[in-house]
Motif scaffolding. Structure first.
Motif, PDB file in Angstrom:
ATOM      1  N   ASP A   1      13.406  12.626  20.221  1.00 12.89           N
ATOM      2  CA  ASP A   1      14.813  12.402  19.897  1.00 12.89           C
ATOM      3  C   ASP A   1      14.835  11.403  18.737  1.00 12.89           C
ATOM      4  O   ASP A   1      14.715  10.196  18.937  1.00 12.89           O
ATOM      5  CB  ASP A   1      15.556  11.858  21.118  1.00 12.89           C
ATOM      6  N   TYR A   2      14.953  11.913  17.539  1.00 14.30           N
ATOM      7  CA  TYR A   2      14.847  11.083  16.345  1.00 14.30           C
ATOM      8  C   TYR A   2      15.949  10.033  16.275  1.00 14.30           C
ATOM      9  O   TYR A   2      15.718   8.914  15.824  1.00 14.30           O
ATOM     10  CB  TYR A   2      14.864  11.963  15.088  1.00 14.30           C
ATOM     11  N   LEU A   3      17.134  10.375  16.725  1.00 17.83           N
ATOM     12  CA  LEU A   3      18.229   9.397  16.716  1.00 17.83           C
ATOM     13  C   LEU A   3      17.975   8.300  17.743  1.00 17.83           C
ATOM     14  O   LEU A   3      18.296   7.135  17.501  1.00 17.83           O
ATOM     15  CB  LEU A   3      19.565  10.086  16.953  1.00 17.83           C
ATOM     16  N   GLU A   4      17.369   8.641  18.866  1.00 25.18           N
ATOM     17  CA  GLU A   4      17.023   7.632  19.877  1.00 25.18           C
ATOM     18  C   GLU A   4      15.976   6.669  19.314  1.00 25.18           C
ATOM     19  O   GLU A   4      16.055   5.462  19.548  1.00 25.18           O
ATOM     20  CB  GLU A   4      16.509   8.310  21.151  1.00 25.18           C
ATOM     21  N   ILE A   5      15.012   7.189  18.598  1.00 26.81           N
ATOM     22  CA  ILE A   5      14.012   6.328  17.955  1.00 26.81           C
ATOM     23  C   ILE A   5      14.711   5.363  17.000  1.00 26.81           C
ATOM     24  O   ILE A   5      14.363   4.195  16.913  1.00 26.81           O
ATOM     25  CB  ILE A   5      12.962   7.180  17.208  1.00 26.81           C
ATOM     26  N   SER A   6      15.730   5.836  16.312  1.00 20.53           N
ATOM     27  CA  SER A   6      16.479   5.021  15.356  1.00 20.53           C
ATOM     28  C   SER A   6      17.312   3.952  16.033  1.00 20.53           C
ATOM     29  O   SER A   6      17.522   2.875  15.472  1.00 20.53           O
ATOM     30  CB  SER A   6      17.428   5.901  14.541  1.00 20.53           C
ATOM     31  N   LYS A   7      17.806   4.237  17.223  1.00 20.80           N
ATOM     32  CA  LYS A   7      18.662   3.283  17.937  1.00 20.80           C
ATOM     33  C   LYS A   7      17.912   2.015  18.290  1.00 20.80           C
ATOM     34  O   LYS A   7      18.507   1.007  18.641  1.00 20.80           O
ATOM     35  CB  LYS A   7      19.251   3.924  19.196  1.00 20.80           C
TER      36      LYS A   7
END
Length: 178
Positions: free
Chosen positions: A162-168
């Motif tokens: 989950d690329y957005l989760e990594i970003s969070k």
């Protein structure tokens, strides 16, 4: 984990920018891809084409690392609407090795999980001509000021981060790694 800044200075994108300067000026999502013929690589590129604006809103600069010649990378990224994103050609996979990305085992590359996920993808089971080492595993690293602040290391070619989760992770004070 702090990276060797001299090594980062010697790594250039297709735009001629060195990785050290980029990570000092931006939070970077450095995405190590599997070979371009891989169905999961194509899925990842499709995913990034859908979330690149969200990453941009989070002030995250997307940079891809691939194992083919730059000209092939240019074409693949254009095919997915990612031609404005910088990329690094690493045909000898020294950058993959530096970041600790391994060659996959038979199970990690061809096991049941891989086949069951691949069969259901809209890209189908078709594997195109591999542009890179078919055994190389992918990974994602979030970098800032020459440090890895978050990462996702694939345990299977079929893993779907989950690329957005990594970003969070940027909103947290703790470091973590998958």
């Amino acid at each position: 984990m702090t990276l060797d800044l001299e090594i980062l200075e010697a790594i250039f994108t297709n735009e001629g920018n060195d990785l050290r300067t980029i990570t000092e000026e931006n939070t970077v999502m450095l995405v190590f891809l599997r070979h371009f013929g891989c169905v999961f690589c194509r899925e990842a590129l499709d995913d990034f084409s859908k979330i690149k604006e969200e990453l941009n809103q989070l002030d995250i600069k997307l940079i891809f690392v691939h194992m083919s010649e730059e000209v092939y990378g240019d074409q693949y990224f254009k095919d997915y609407g990612l031609e404005s994103e910088e990329h690094i050609s690493d045909p000898d996979m020294t950058l993959y090795e530096y970041f600790g990305l391994q060659k996959g085992t038979f199970r990690e590359l061809y096991g049941l999980k891989v086949w069951s996920r691949a069969i259901n993808l809209k890209f189908g089971m078709e594997t195109k001509k591999p542009l890179g080492n078919m055994k190389q595993m992918p990974g994602v690293f979030l970098l800032k000021s020459g440090e890895i602040i978050n990462s996702f290391i694939h345990k299977s070619a079929a893993d779907k981060p989950d690329y957005l989760e990594i970003s969070k992770f940027l909103c947290s004070d703790n470091t973590k790694s998958n």
